[in-house]
Structures are given as structure tokens and as C-alpha cells.
Scaffold this active site. Sequence first.
Site, PDB file in Angstrom:
ATOM      1  N   LYS A   1     -12.070  -5.550   2.664  1.00 38.20           N
ATOM      2  CA  LYS A   1     -11.123  -6.024   3.675  1.00 38.20           C
ATOM      3  C   LYS A   1     -10.214  -4.875   4.109  1.00 38.20           C
ATOM      4  O   LYS A   1     -10.190  -3.814   3.476  1.00 38.20           O
ATOM      5  CB  LYS A   1     -10.289  -7.177   3.114  1.00 38.20           C
ATOM      6  CG  LYS A   1      -9.415  -6.809   1.929  1.00 38.20           C
ATOM      7  CD  LYS A   1      -8.650  -8.013   1.419  1.00 38.20           C
ATOM      8  CE  LYS A   1      -7.783  -7.614   0.215  1.00 38.20           C
ATOM      9  NZ  LYS A   1      -6.970  -8.751  -0.272  1.00 38.20           N
TER      10      LYS A   1
ATOM     11  N   ARG B   1      -0.582 -18.849  -3.359  1.00 40.85           N
ATOM     12  CA  ARG B   1      -0.994 -18.669  -1.969  1.00 40.85           C
ATOM     13  C   ARG B   1      -1.856 -19.861  -1.542  1.00 40.85           C
ATOM     14  O   ARG B   1      -1.339 -20.922  -1.215  1.00 40.85           O
ATOM     15  CB  ARG B   1      -1.745 -17.343  -1.802  1.00 40.85           C
ATOM     16  CG  ARG B   1      -0.881 -16.120  -2.095  1.00 40.85           C
ATOM     17  CD  ARG B   1      -1.514 -14.807  -1.681  1.00 40.85           C
ATOM     18  NE  ARG B   1      -2.814 -14.570  -2.276  1.00 40.85           N
ATOM     19  CZ  ARG B   1      -3.391 -13.370  -2.354  1.00 40.85           C
ATOM     20  NH1 ARG B   1      -2.766 -12.316  -1.859  1.00 40.85           N
ATOM     21  NH2 ARG B   1      -4.571 -13.218  -2.893  1.00 40.85           N
TER      22      ARG B   1
ATOM     23  N   HIS C   1      -7.195 -16.273  -8.251  1.00 37.85           N
ATOM     24  CA  HIS C   1      -6.741 -14.887  -8.183  1.00 37.85           C
ATOM     25  C   HIS C   1      -5.547 -14.698  -9.109  1.00 37.85           C
ATOM     26  O   HIS C   1      -4.609 -15.497  -9.101  1.00 37.85           O
ATOM     27  CB  HIS C   1      -6.338 -14.516  -6.753  1.00 37.85           C
ATOM     28  CG  HIS C   1      -6.069 -13.049  -6.575  1.00 37.85           C
ATOM     29  ND1 HIS C   1      -7.064 -12.100  -6.685  1.00 37.85           N
ATOM     30  CD2 HIS C   1      -4.930 -12.368  -6.299  1.00 37.85           C
ATOM     31  CE1 HIS C   1      -6.543 -10.901  -6.493  1.00 37.85           C
ATOM     32  NE2 HIS C   1      -5.245 -11.033  -6.258  1.00 37.85           N
TER      33      HIS C   1
ATOM     34  N   ARG D   1     -14.601  -8.983  -8.859  1.00 39.72           N
ATOM     35  CA  ARG D   1     -14.213  -8.524  -7.528  1.00 39.72           C
ATOM     36  C   ARG D   1     -13.512  -7.168  -7.651  1.00 39.72           C
ATOM     37  O   ARG D   1     -12.363  -7.089  -8.090  1.00 39.72           O
ATOM     38  CB  ARG D   1     -13.293  -9.553  -6.862  1.00 39.72           C
ATOM     39  CG  ARG D   1     -13.891 -10.961  -6.816  1.00 39.72           C
ATOM     40  CD  ARG D   1     -13.048 -11.902  -5.965  1.00 39.72           C
ATOM     41  NE  ARG D   1     -11.673 -12.023  -6.411  1.00 39.72           N
ATOM     42  CZ  ARG D   1     -11.212 -13.015  -7.186  1.00 39.72           C
ATOM     43  NH1 ARG D   1     -12.036 -13.957  -7.625  1.00 39.72           N
ATOM     44  NH2 ARG D   1      -9.944 -13.048  -7.531  1.00 39.72           N
TER      45      ARG D   1
ATOM     46  N   TYR E   1      14.695  14.856  13.970  1.00 48.21           N
ATOM     47  CA  TYR E   1      15.677  13.841  14.355  1.00 48.21           C
ATOM     48  C   TYR E   1      16.765  13.703  13.299  1.00 48.21           C
ATOM     49  O   TYR E   1      16.496  13.680  12.102  1.00 48.21           O
ATOM     50  CB  TYR E   1      14.980  12.497  14.544  1.00 48.21           C
ATOM     51  CG  TYR E   1      14.050  12.459  15.723  1.00 48.21           C
ATOM     52  CD1 TYR E   1      14.544  12.501  17.028  1.00 48.21           C
ATOM     53  CD2 TYR E   1      12.667  12.387  15.537  1.00 48.21           C
ATOM     54  CE1 TYR E   1      13.692  12.470  18.117  1.00 48.21           C
ATOM     55  CE2 TYR E   1      11.812  12.357  16.620  1.00 48.21           C
ATOM     56  CZ  TYR E   1      12.314  12.399  17.910  1.00 48.21           C
ATOM     57  OH  TYR E   1      11.461  12.368  18.985  1.00 48.21           O
TER      58      TYR E   1
ATOM     59  N   CYS F   1       8.199  12.860  12.246  1.00 50.08           N
ATOM     60  CA  CYS F   1       8.219  12.320  13.601  1.00 50.08           C
ATOM     61  C   CYS F   1       7.001  11.417  13.820  1.00 50.08           C
ATOM     62  O   CYS F   1       6.140  11.281  12.953  1.00 50.08           O
ATOM     63  CB  CYS F   1       8.214  13.452  14.615  1.00 50.08           C
ATOM     64  SG  CYS F   1       9.550  14.649  14.407  1.00 50.08           S
ATOM     65  N   MET F   2       6.931  10.806  14.997  1.00 46.11           N
ATOM     66  CA  MET F   2       5.821   9.910  15.273  1.00 46.11           C
ATOM     67  C   MET F   2       4.474  10.624  15.217  1.00 46.11           C
ATOM     68  O   MET F   2       3.493  10.090  14.696  1.00 46.11           O
ATOM     69  CB  MET F   2       5.990   9.258  16.653  1.00 46.11           C
ATOM     70  CG  MET F   2       4.883   8.268  16.996  1.00 46.11           C
ATOM     71  SD  MET F   2       5.090   7.485  18.613  1.00 46.11           S
ATOM     72  CE  MET F   2       6.483   6.398  18.280  1.00 46.11           C
ATOM     73  N   ASP F   3       4.424  11.864  15.725  1.00 47.44           N
ATOM     74  CA  ASP F   3       3.146  12.556  15.848  1.00 47.44           C
ATOM     75  C   ASP F   3       3.102  13.909  15.139  1.00 47.44           C
ATOM     76  O   ASP F   3       2.060  14.558  15.141  1.00 47.44           O
ATOM     77  CB  ASP F   3       2.826  12.785  17.334  1.00 47.44           C
ATOM     78  CG  ASP F   3       3.021  11.532  18.153  1.00 47.44           C
ATOM     79  OD1 ASP F   3       2.392  10.516  17.829  1.00 47.44           O
ATOM     80  OD2 ASP F   3       3.839  11.563  19.100  1.00 47.44           O
TER      81      ASP F   3
END
Length: 382
Positions: free
Chosen positions: A38, A136, A167, A226, A273, A320-322
Site C-alpha cells: 500500500k 479502527r 491487527h 503480513r 527563509y 525550501c520547497m524545492d
Amino acid sequence: MEWSERCWAEVDLGALRRNYRQLRQRLSPGGKYLAVVKADAYGHGAVPVARVLQEEGADWFGVASLEEGEELRQGGITRPVLIFGYTPPQYAGRLAEEELTQGVFSAGYAAALGKAAIAGHHEVEFHLMVDTGMGRLGLRPREEGSLREAWDILTIPGLRCTGAFTHFAVADELGEEAETFTGEQLERFTAFCRRLGEAGLEPELLHCANSAATLLREESRLGMCRFGIVNYGLAPSGELAGHPAMPALEPVMSLRATVAMVKEARAGDTFSYGRLYTAPGPRTIATVAIGYADGYPRCMWQGGRVLVKGQWAPIAGRVCMDQLMVDVTGIPGVVPGDTVTLAGRDGENVITWDEIGEKSGTVSYERICGIGRRVPRVYKDE
């Protein structure tokens, strides 16, 4: 599409194979191996990972959604696939057509799913979900009427039960309290399934052991185990890292990026920043082409470090973002185009996903799952 060498995640399928071969040995005689893929195989790429594990002999695959199951089928995965999460009942036809096994957690949900299956002239295979303490999804064995509800679910037209599972909540924790609770969960599950058996309705395949339980509790292995995080070479928790029960697994994913620019800083120069990093003296600063939009945590400027030419380089200022900046003072010859390792090995040194998880206030699971889709996965195999 050809990938650019801005930043990338290296996925070592040879390590994945070797991990699988070690873990397979932990099954009970005749036990089945469910590989949890998953969340895009925990960020490693669901289809490439599942193809390798199918080649190696994995018996089942586990996903969280209908779409993840369909992606495996479209990618050539033919082994049984179990959906742990919720699928709206109106998509019963898609479950049946792709031969996906759905987790069923209540009589109401089962009735709606069965009704949709019958309307489309389908039959949906399912595993009964039992909530023994996770809180859950699933029937709660300690509640009055749970056995009757299970009976109702198991006899609904349009559905066919082939298994049941629960689980564990704290199987990856050591200590008397956690171990006692896991034991109680196991007893609740097996007792409930025995009662179903006495009524002639016991599902054929019972499973409850996640990665940690498989390694620590032989009695929990039952008919299938699992395996999740351990497929990818990581320990289920910090407590289990280095534990005698942990096999010598190999991390499957490394994260790397490229130096875009190198500049000389004077004492007092500030970076990024918030101007949270001030050069204490003459420094050499390299800008690296990766940021939090790629999945590298923004908060890693606080104590974060990378490897450049096999040597440690601290992060200088907020991520930073990038992009991010690192202090490469004392590392000779750093130039644009050099490779920076953010997770993985470079020479004698290594940065683990556990370290990144700890320094960013979370766990390795979240960090590897969070590597963005714009980061190319580059696969190598043995």
C-alpha cells in the site's frame, strides 16, 4: 520519460529480493507470505516492487484501496490482493472483475456490498475484519452480539468469505504492558475464530501477524503473515532496531540530489527563509536541488545533515520547497553537478531513514511514504 538528475530515489530491487528470502524463513510451515505494498509500496513503487516479490514467490499482496489493487492488476500482478481499507459498496463489480479480496468490517457494510454484488451478477471475495484492540475497523469480539453479526456477514448472498484477520496495536513495542496487550489481542482473535468454527463458519485463512509480531511472536504467525516495513529493510520501530529477533535486512531506498550552485559566504551572511542560519565565519555553501515538496522535511534544518563526497555536511537554514543549502566548508572540490546523499550510504558513512524520522519528529514509515511523486524512482536489480 527520461529522468533528470535533479533529485532521485534509488530503489535497490536486489536488496528487496534478499530481504524477502530472509523473511520467508520466518513463516510457519505451510504459511503464506503477504507483502504489504500500500501507499505505493511505502514510496518505493507498488508495481515494480510487487513484480519482484511475485517473481520471488510472495503469496498475497496487501493494499489500502480499490485503486491500489487495480494498479497492481494493470501492472501484471496475478496473486491474490487484499484491500485493508474501505471500498464504497457500489464498486462491488470492480472488486469482482479484478478478483480483489475486500476487508469486511460490519454487517451493514457487508449487506450493502452483497446487494451491489448481486445486482451486478457478481460475487465478491472477502476477509472478515476483527477489531481486538486497534479500534479502527472490524467486529469487536467482546461486544454482545458480535458472533451473531459475524454469522449474518458470513451468510450474505453475493459474498464469499475466504479469511479473517485482526491487527495488533503495539506489537512493535517492548515491555510487559505492550507484550501483555498483544497477547490479549491474539487470544481474543483466536477464541473468536474458534467460536465461528464451532458454528461451522470458521474462515479458511486466519492472519494477524504484522512485521513485528512475525519476528517476535511465533505463536501469532497462523496461516499467513503480513510483512510491511521489513520488506524495505527497515525495523518496525526504534525499539526493534538491533533487536536479536531482527534479521540483517538491507534498506531498499536511498535519496539523492544534485548540487546546483556553490558560493562563498562571509561572516554574518544569512541564508534561507527567516534568516535562521548565520555564517559564523567564512563558509562554503552549496545549494542542493531538493526540498520539502519532494518529501524532504522542512524542519530538517534543525540538526539535519547530508553526505557530500562521503563526508558530513550540515543543513544551513530552513529547507525550501524545492531547494536546500548545506555547509560544505572543509570538503574540498565540491562543484555543481556533485551528488548529495540525503538518505543512504556514501562511502563509509550512512544516513538512515530512522535518523531522518527521529530528527523530524516522526517515524521512518512517514518519511519514506512522503517522498513525492515528482522524485523519479531509479531501479537497480541483482
